[in-house]
Write a protein that holds these residues in place. Structure first.
Motif, PDB file in Angstrom:
ATOM      1  N   UNK A  21      -5.905   9.684 -14.331  1.00  0.00           N
ATOM      2  CA  UNK A  21      -6.366   9.276 -15.654  1.00  0.00           C
ATOM      3  C   UNK A  21      -6.180   7.769 -15.785  1.00  0.00           C
ATOM      4  N   UNK A  22      -6.811   7.180 -16.795  1.00  0.00           N
ATOM      5  CA  UNK A  22      -6.682   5.742 -17.000  1.00  0.00           C
ATOM      6  C   UNK A  22      -5.222   5.365 -17.272  1.00  0.00           C
ATOM      7  N   UNK A  23      -4.549   6.213 -18.004  1.00  0.00           N
ATOM      8  CA  UNK A  23      -3.137   5.959 -18.298  1.00  0.00           C
ATOM      9  C   UNK A  23      -2.298   5.978 -17.023  1.00  0.00           C
ATOM     10  N   UNK A  24      -2.584   6.939 -16.148  1.00  0.00           N
ATOM     11  CA  UNK A  24      -1.839   7.045 -14.893  1.00  0.00           C
ATOM     12  C   UNK A  24      -2.130   5.857 -13.983  1.00  0.00           C
ATOM     13  N   UNK A  25      -3.379   5.397 -13.979  1.00  0.00           N
ATOM     14  CA  UNK A  25      -3.745   4.216 -13.187  1.00  0.00           C
ATOM     15  C   UNK A  25      -2.934   3.011 -13.632  1.00  0.00           C
ATOM     16  N   UNK A  26      -2.852   2.809 -14.933  1.00  0.00           N
ATOM     17  CA  UNK A  26      -2.105   1.670 -15.451  1.00  0.00           C
ATOM     18  C   UNK A  26      -0.616   1.774 -15.116  1.00  0.00           C
ATOM     19  N   UNK A  27      -0.095   2.994 -15.083  1.00  0.00           N
ATOM     20  CA  UNK A  27       1.309   3.187 -14.726  1.00  0.00           C
ATOM     21  C   UNK A  27       1.551   2.816 -13.263  1.00  0.00           C
ATOM     22  N   UNK A  28       0.622   3.212 -12.397  1.00  0.00           N
ATOM     23  CA  UNK A  28       0.731   2.863 -10.978  1.00  0.00           C
ATOM     24  C   UNK A  28       0.640   1.352 -10.802  1.00  0.00           C
ATOM     25  N   UNK A  29      -0.305   0.744 -11.499  1.00  0.00           N
ATOM     26  CA  UNK A  29      -0.475  -0.716 -11.405  1.00  0.00           C
ATOM     27  C   UNK A  29       0.789  -1.430 -11.874  1.00  0.00           C
ATOM     28  N   UNK A  30       1.350  -0.980 -12.986  1.00  0.00           N
ATOM     29  CA  UNK A  30       2.553  -1.617 -13.506  1.00  0.00           C
ATOM     30  C   UNK A  30       3.726  -1.541 -12.547  1.00  0.00           C
ATOM     31  N   UNK A  57       0.830  -1.205   0.000  1.00  0.00           N
ATOM     32  CA  UNK A  57       0.000   0.000   0.000  1.00  0.00           C
ATOM     33  C   UNK A  57       0.862   1.253   0.000  1.00  0.00           C
ATOM     34  N   UNK A  58       1.959   1.203   0.720  1.00  0.00           N
ATOM     35  CA  UNK A  58       2.875   2.346   0.731  1.00  0.00           C
ATOM     36  C   UNK A  58       3.396   2.640  -0.662  1.00  0.00           C
ATOM     37  N   UNK A  59       3.740   1.590  -1.402  1.00  0.00           N
ATOM     38  CA  UNK A  59       4.241   1.783  -2.754  1.00  0.00           C
ATOM     39  C   UNK A  59       3.164   2.366  -3.677  1.00  0.00           C
ATOM     40  N   UNK A  60       1.938   1.926  -3.491  1.00  0.00           N
ATOM     41  CA  UNK A  60       0.837   2.455  -4.306  1.00  0.00           C
ATOM     42  C   UNK A  60       0.616   3.930  -4.006  1.00  0.00           C
ATOM     43  N   UNK A  61       0.575   4.285  -2.720  1.00  0.00           N
ATOM     44  CA  UNK A  61       0.411   5.691  -2.344  1.00  0.00           C
ATOM     45  C   UNK A  61       1.561   6.521  -2.907  1.00  0.00           C
ATOM     46  N   UNK A 116       3.462  -1.387  -9.282  1.00  0.00           N
ATOM     47  CA  UNK A 116       3.176  -1.967  -7.967  1.00  0.00           C
ATOM     48  C   UNK A 116       2.642  -3.395  -8.034  1.00  0.00           C
ATOM     49  N   UNK A 117       2.741  -4.030  -9.196  1.00  0.00           N
ATOM     50  CA  UNK A 117       2.468  -5.461  -9.247  1.00  0.00           C
ATOM     51  C   UNK A 117       3.480  -6.166  -8.353  1.00  0.00           C
ATOM     52  N   UNK A 118       3.114  -7.320  -7.832  1.00  0.00           N
ATOM     53  CA  UNK A 118       3.946  -7.957  -6.813  1.00  0.00           C
ATOM     54  C   UNK A 118       5.372  -8.229  -7.290  1.00  0.00           C
ATOM     55  N   UNK A 140     -12.051   7.925   6.419  1.00  0.00           N
ATOM     56  CA  UNK A 140     -11.454   6.591   6.506  1.00  0.00           C
ATOM     57  C   UNK A 140     -11.830   5.761   5.278  1.00  0.00           C
ATOM     58  N   UNK A 141     -10.832   5.146   4.667  1.00  0.00           N
ATOM     59  CA  UNK A 141     -11.054   4.220   3.555  1.00  0.00           C
ATOM     60  C   UNK A 141     -10.529   2.850   3.961  1.00  0.00           C
ATOM     61  N   UNK A 142     -11.355   1.817   3.788  1.00  0.00           N
ATOM     62  CA  UNK A 142     -10.926   0.443   4.044  1.00  0.00           C
ATOM     63  C   UNK A 142     -10.590  -0.235   2.723  1.00  0.00           C
ATOM     64  N   UNK A 143      -9.416  -0.840   2.670  1.00  0.00           N
ATOM     65  CA  UNK A 143      -8.998  -1.639   1.531  1.00  0.00           C
ATOM     66  C   UNK A 143      -8.739  -3.056   2.018  1.00  0.00           C
ATOM     67  N   UNK A 144      -8.999  -4.028   1.158  1.00  0.00           N
ATOM     68  CA  UNK A 144      -8.708  -5.412   1.505  1.00  0.00           C
ATOM     69  C   UNK A 144      -7.658  -5.965   0.548  1.00  0.00           C
ATOM     70  N   UNK A 145      -6.711  -6.647   1.123  1.00  0.00           N
ATOM     71  CA  UNK A 145      -5.606  -7.236   0.372  1.00  0.00           C
ATOM     72  C   UNK A 145      -6.135  -8.087  -0.784  1.00  0.00           C
ATOM     73  N   UNK A 146      -7.179  -8.859  -0.509  1.00  0.00           N
ATOM     74  CA  UNK A 146      -7.738  -9.765  -1.525  1.00  0.00           C
ATOM     75  C   UNK A 146      -8.327  -8.992  -2.699  1.00  0.00           C
ATOM     76  N   UNK A 147      -8.983  -7.867  -2.415  1.00  0.00           N
ATOM     77  CA  UNK A 147      -9.520  -7.033  -3.497  1.00  0.00           C
ATOM     78  C   UNK A 147      -8.388  -6.445  -4.335  1.00  0.00           C
ATOM     79  N   UNK A 148      -7.312  -6.063  -3.675  1.00  0.00           N
ATOM     80  CA  UNK A 148      -6.171  -5.503  -4.392  1.00  0.00           C
ATOM     81  C   UNK A 148      -5.526  -6.540  -5.307  1.00  0.00           C
ATOM     82  N   UNK A 149      -5.475  -7.791  -4.852  1.00  0.00           N
ATOM     83  CA  UNK A 149      -4.915  -8.858  -5.681  1.00  0.00           C
ATOM     84  C   UNK A 149      -5.801  -9.164  -6.875  1.00  0.00           C
ATOM     85  N   UNK A 150      -7.111  -9.104  -6.691  1.00  0.00           N
ATOM     86  CA  UNK A 150      -8.042  -9.504  -7.748  1.00  0.00           C
ATOM     87  C   UNK A 150      -8.309  -8.405  -8.767  1.00  0.00           C
TER      88      UNK A 150
END
Length: 274
Positions: free
Chosen positions: A207-216, A47-51, A218-220, A179-189
Motif C-alpha cells: 500500500x502507499x502507506x507501507x511504501x512510505x514506511x519502507x522509504x522512511x 537493497x538488502x535493507x529495502x528487501x 531505508x533513507x541513507x 530478473x529485475x534490474x535496479x540502478x543506484x541512481x534511480x533509487x537515490x532520485x
C-alpha cells in the motif's frame, strides 16, 4: 591480501575460499529464494535493507534467514559448517546475496522460479566508493594511492573481476522473466518508485502507506545509523551521486569515459553520473 584467480577472476581468499566456488555450483535453490546480485559497492546493504523492510511489511519477521551484513556479501557461496547448515535450515523465503560474476552462479538458479535482483551503479562512483572501502577492510589490500587504484580498476585487476564484464554478464539476461534490474541512481532520485517496483516484482505489492514506511526506514541517514558500528562506517560512507567529481582528475575522467563508451555502446545499458 591473499587472492587467487578462477577463470580469470580475482577472489580474496578470506572472503571467498576456493572450495566455496565448487560448493555453489550445486547449491540447492528454492523457488521462493530471493537472490540479490551486486558488484561490490553498488548498493548491496541498501537493497538488502529495502528487501528486509518489504518482507517485514508482509509479516515475515524472522531475522534468522536475513543474516547479519558481514555474512551477506557472499551469502550465495556457503562455507562448510554452520553457515552451510543455516542455508539448509533457514525458513523460506531466504534472502541470498552475492558479488560473483554470472558464470559462478548456482547452476539451477536461472532455470528456477527464484527472484533475481541485480543492482548496478555508475562506474565512477563505484570506483570511488571501492577505493575508500578498501582502506578500511583488512581482507583486501589497502590501495597505495588513488592513482594506482584507478589504474587497477580500469584494467579490471580487482576482486570479483572487471566492472563491465560483471555488469554486461548480467545485462545479457535482461529478458529473463525472473530478473529485475535496479540502478543506484534511480533509487537515490525516486526511492518510493523503486520500492514499489521491487515489492511488485517480489510478489508483495505494498500500500502507499507501507511504501512510505519502507522509504522512511531505508533513507541513507536512517540506514547509516543502523550500520555505523560495522568497521568504522566502511559499508555506508556518503551514498550520493556524483561524488566521483571530488576524486577524478580531468584526465582520469576522460579515460573512464572512453572505456564506458567502448564497452557499453550498442548494449542498451546506460548510467547516470550526476
Amino acid at each position: 591480501m591473499s587472492t587467487y584467480k578462477e577463470r580469470g577472476v580475482i577472489f580474496p581468499v578470506d572472503i571467498v575460499p576456493r572450495p566455496n566456488l565448487d560448493l555453489v555450483k550445486n547449491f540447492d535453490i528454492r523457488d521462493d529464494d530471493i537472490m540479490m546480485i551486486t558488484y561490490p559497492k553498488t548498493g548491496t546493504w541498501w537493497t538488502h535493507q529495502i528487501v528486509k523492510q518489504i518482507l517485514a511489511s508482509e509479516g515475515v519477521k524472522d531475522e534468522k534467514y536475513l543474516g547479519d551484513f558481514p555474512n551477506l556479501i557472499e551469502f550465495s557461496v556457503p562455507e562448510k559448517g554452520a553457515l552451510a547448515e543455516l542455508f539448509k535450515t533457514a525458513p523460506s523465503p531466504r534472502v541470498l546475496a552475492t558479488h560473483v560474476p554470472v558464470e559462478f552462479l548456482p547452476s539451477g538458479l536461472l532455470g528456477s522460479k527464484a527472484k533475481i535482483v541485480v543492482v548496478m551503479r555508475n562506474p565512477k562512483d563505484t570506483a570511488v566508493s571501492t577505493f575508500h572501502f578498501w582502506q578500511k577492510v583488512p581482507e583486501v589490500k589497502t590501495p597505495e594511492s588513488w592513482e594506482s587504484f584507478l589504474e587497477q580498476f580500469l584494467a579490471g585487476d580487482c576482486p570479483w573481476g572487471p566492472f563491465y564484464d560483471h555488469a554486461l554478464g548480467y545485462w545479457k539476461l535482461k529478458d529473463s522473466h525472473n530478473i529485475l534490474f535496479l540502478k543506484y541512481e534511480d533509487m537515490k532520485k525516486d526511492l518510493p518508485a523503486e520500492v514499489k517496483k521491487l515489492a511488485t516484482f517480489l510478489g508483495r505489492p505494498l500500500s502507499e502507506e507501507a511504501v512510505q514506511a519502507v522509504v522512511g526506514a531505508t533513507q541513507f541517514d536512517s540506514m547509516k545509523k543502523t550500520v555505523k558500528q560495522h568497521r568504522d562506517g566502511a559499508f555506508t560512507r556518503k551514498g550520493v551521486i556524483g561524488d566521483w567529481k571530488n576524486s577524478f582528475s580531468d584526465e582520469q575522467s576522460r579515460a573512464f569515459d572512453d572505456q564506458y563508451r567502448e564497452r557499453l555502446s550498442n548494449t542498451g545499458l546506460e548510467f547516470e553520473f550526476e
